[in-house]
Design a protein around this motif. Structure first.
Motif, short mmCIF file in Angstrom:
data_model
loop_
_atom_site.label_atom_id
_atom_site.label_comp_id
_atom_site.label_asym_id
_atom_site.label_seq_id
_atom_site.Cartn_x
_atom_site.Cartn_y
_atom_site.Cartn_z
N GLN A 138 0.82 -1.20 0.00
CA GLN A 138 0.00 0.00 0.00
C GLN A 138 0.87 1.26 0.00
OE1 GLN A 138 -3.33 0.12 -0.31
NE2 GLN A 138 -3.33 -2.12 -0.50
N ALA A 139 1.96 1.22 0.76
CA ALA A 139 2.86 2.37 0.80
C ALA A 139 3.52 2.60 -0.56
CB ALA A 139 3.92 2.18 1.88
N SER A 140 3.98 1.51 -1.19
CA SER A 140 4.62 1.66 -2.50
C SER A 140 3.61 2.09 -3.57
CB SER A 140 5.28 0.35 -2.90
OG SER A 140 4.32 -0.68 -3.06
N LEU A 141 2.36 1.66 -3.42
CA LEU A 141 1.32 2.09 -4.36
C LEU A 141 1.05 3.59 -4.21
CD1 LEU A 141 -0.90 1.56 -6.44
CD2 LEU A 141 -2.41 0.90 -4.54
N ALA A 142 1.03 4.07 -2.97
CA ALA A 142 0.84 5.51 -2.76
C ALA A 142 1.98 6.32 -3.38
CB ALA A 142 0.74 5.80 -1.26
N ALA A 143 3.22 5.85 -3.18
CA ALA A 143 4.36 6.55 -3.76
C ALA A 143 4.30 6.52 -5.28
CB ALA A 143 5.66 5.91 -3.26
N TYR A 144 3.87 5.41 -5.84
CA TYR A 144 3.76 5.29 -7.30
C TYR A 144 2.72 6.27 -7.85
CZ TYR A 144 2.35 3.37 -11.79
OH TYR A 144 2.02 3.22 -13.11
N ARG A 145 1.59 6.39 -7.20
CA ARG A 145 0.55 7.29 -7.71
C ARG A 145 0.96 8.76 -7.60
NH1 ARG A 145 -5.37 4.94 -5.86
NH2 ARG A 145 -5.46 3.25 -7.39
N ILE A 146 1.59 9.09 -6.48
CA ILE A 146 2.07 10.48 -6.33
C ILE A 146 3.09 10.81 -7.41
CG2 ILE A 146 3.35 12.02 -4.82
CD1 ILE A 146 2.04 10.62 -2.46
N ALA A 147 4.01 9.84 -7.65
CA ALA A 147 5.03 10.08 -8.67
C ALA A 147 4.40 10.21 -10.05
CB ALA A 147 6.04 8.94 -8.65
N GLU A 148 3.34 9.47 -10.33
CA GLU A 148 2.71 9.56 -11.63
C GLU A 148 2.02 10.92 -11.82
OE1 GLU A 148 -0.60 6.86 -12.73
OE2 GLU A 148 0.85 6.21 -14.26
N VAL A 149 1.41 11.43 -10.76
CA VAL A 149 0.79 12.76 -10.84
C VAL A 149 1.85 13.84 -11.04
CG1 VAL A 149 -0.52 14.48 -9.55
CG2 VAL A 149 -1.22 12.09 -9.49
N GLU A 150 2.95 13.72 -10.32
CA GLU A 150 4.03 14.70 -10.47
C GLU A 150 4.69 14.61 -11.84
OE1 GLU A 150 6.59 13.99 -7.18
OE2 GLU A 150 5.37 15.16 -5.77
N LEU A 151 4.75 13.39 -12.41
CA LEU A 151 5.30 13.23 -13.75
C LEU A 151 4.42 13.94 -14.78
CD1 LEU A 151 7.41 11.91 -15.64
CD2 LEU A 151 5.87 9.94 -15.78
N GLN A 152 3.11 13.80 -14.62
CA GLN A 152 2.20 14.47 -15.54
C GLN A 152 2.33 15.99 -15.45
OE1 GLN A 152 -1.64 12.89 -14.58
NE2 GLN A 152 -1.23 10.86 -15.49
N LYS A 153 2.67 16.50 -14.28
CA LYS A 153 2.84 17.94 -14.09
C LYS A 153 4.27 18.40 -14.41
CE LYS A 153 -0.78 18.38 -10.61
NZ LYS A 153 -1.11 18.82 -9.23
N GLY A 154 5.13 17.47 -14.75
CA GLY A 154 6.50 17.82 -15.10
C GLY A 154 7.38 18.16 -13.93
N LYS A 155 7.03 17.70 -12.74
CA LYS A 155 7.81 18.05 -11.56
C LYS A 155 8.95 17.06 -11.30
CE LYS A 155 4.07 20.45 -9.18
NZ LYS A 155 3.25 20.54 -7.94
#
Length: 275
Positions: free
Chosen positions: A210-227
């Protein structure tokens, strides 16, 4: 001028707050009875059902300690004693040795025989000679009976040793049966502890998942925003894939431990569930 500066700072703060809230929502998503939340489409890893779904199919509550849901260990051991082929075999061997021992104590009676007969009719003895009248007269109807007893030297000296040998064989089979029961208890205890350990490991792996899934989703959102760079997102994706693999391994070990316990005791797993 001051209002313009505030408006320029407002947008990054709102974006950061949205990202943090999304991460908190993902991380606090429940685990156990349901499937883990589905990741966004596109580059998302494949999601599989959690082990709790399999546990539910076997009438177990995954969120609760399985030792509380199973019947007491002593009751489980009694069932294993009743259905174990090894114990049944040793009990049959012990019964045969006891019968052989009891037979050796009465085998001496085979040397003792009895007889009886009866005869009837004219059994006169024809006598010749000078004084025939003094000979034996008529032998009329009659019967006879008796007992024959015969002992050999082997029976006198070897029979006690044969009885001791039969008694020793019987005692050996009784002890071997007791040893089989001890071995059965030890093996059952090891399987029981393996089941408890596999559940604890699976729960730990699911929390890590669950923790790694949360990190993955946050990273995907930040990737879409170019961060973040694509390399950072790939790292989080690989980390999530590894945790999913460990979850599947832990789930398999948990299911194997349940069915190993079922096969060893010899009754369906539902009969081991506490009412």
């Amino acid at each position: 001028m001051r209002l313009h500066t505030i408006n320029r700072l407002k947008q990054p703060l709102l974006s950061l707050a949205g990202t943090v809230i999304l991460g908190m929502i993902v991380y606090t998503a429940g685990y156990g009875q349901g499937n883990p939340p589905t990741t966004p489409t596109g580059t998302q890893p494949a999601s599989t059902p959690s082990a709790a779904v399999t546990a539910d199919s076997m009438t177990f509550d995954f969120n609760q300690d399985i030792s509380v849901q199973l019947i007491p260990f002593e009751d489980m051991f009694k069932l294993a004693l009743a259905y174990s082929p090894t114990i049944k075999f040793e009990a049959a061997v012990a019964a045969g040795s006891q019968a052989s021992y009891n037979l050796s104590k009465v085998q001496i009676l085979q040397n003792l025989t009895g007889y009886a007969n009866y005869s009837s009719g004219n059994q006169a003895i024809l006598s010749t000679g000078t004084n025939a009248s003094d000979q034996l007269a008529q032998i009329s109807n009659g019967y006879r009976y008796g007992v024959n007893v015969a002992f050999s030297i082997h029976e006198l000296f070897g029979r006690p040793q044969q009885i001791r040998l039969a008694k020793a064989n019987y005692d050996a089979t009784v002890e071997r049966k007791r040893l089989a029961e001890i071995q059965l208890r030890r093996d059952l205890f090891n399987l029981y502890q393996d089941l408890l350990l596999s559940q604890k490991i699976l729960q730990i792996r699911l929390r890590d998942d669950q923790a790694s899934l949360a990190a993955y989703r946050i990273a995907e959102v930040e990737l879409q925003k170019g961060k973040i760079a694509p390399e950072a997102h790939a790292f989080n994706s690989n980390r999530y894939a590894e945790t999913r693999a460990t979850v599947e391994q832990a789930k398999t070990s948990f299911i194997k431990a349940i069915y190993a316990l079922e096969l060893f005791v010899g009754v369906p797993i539902r009969q081991l569930k506490r009412m």
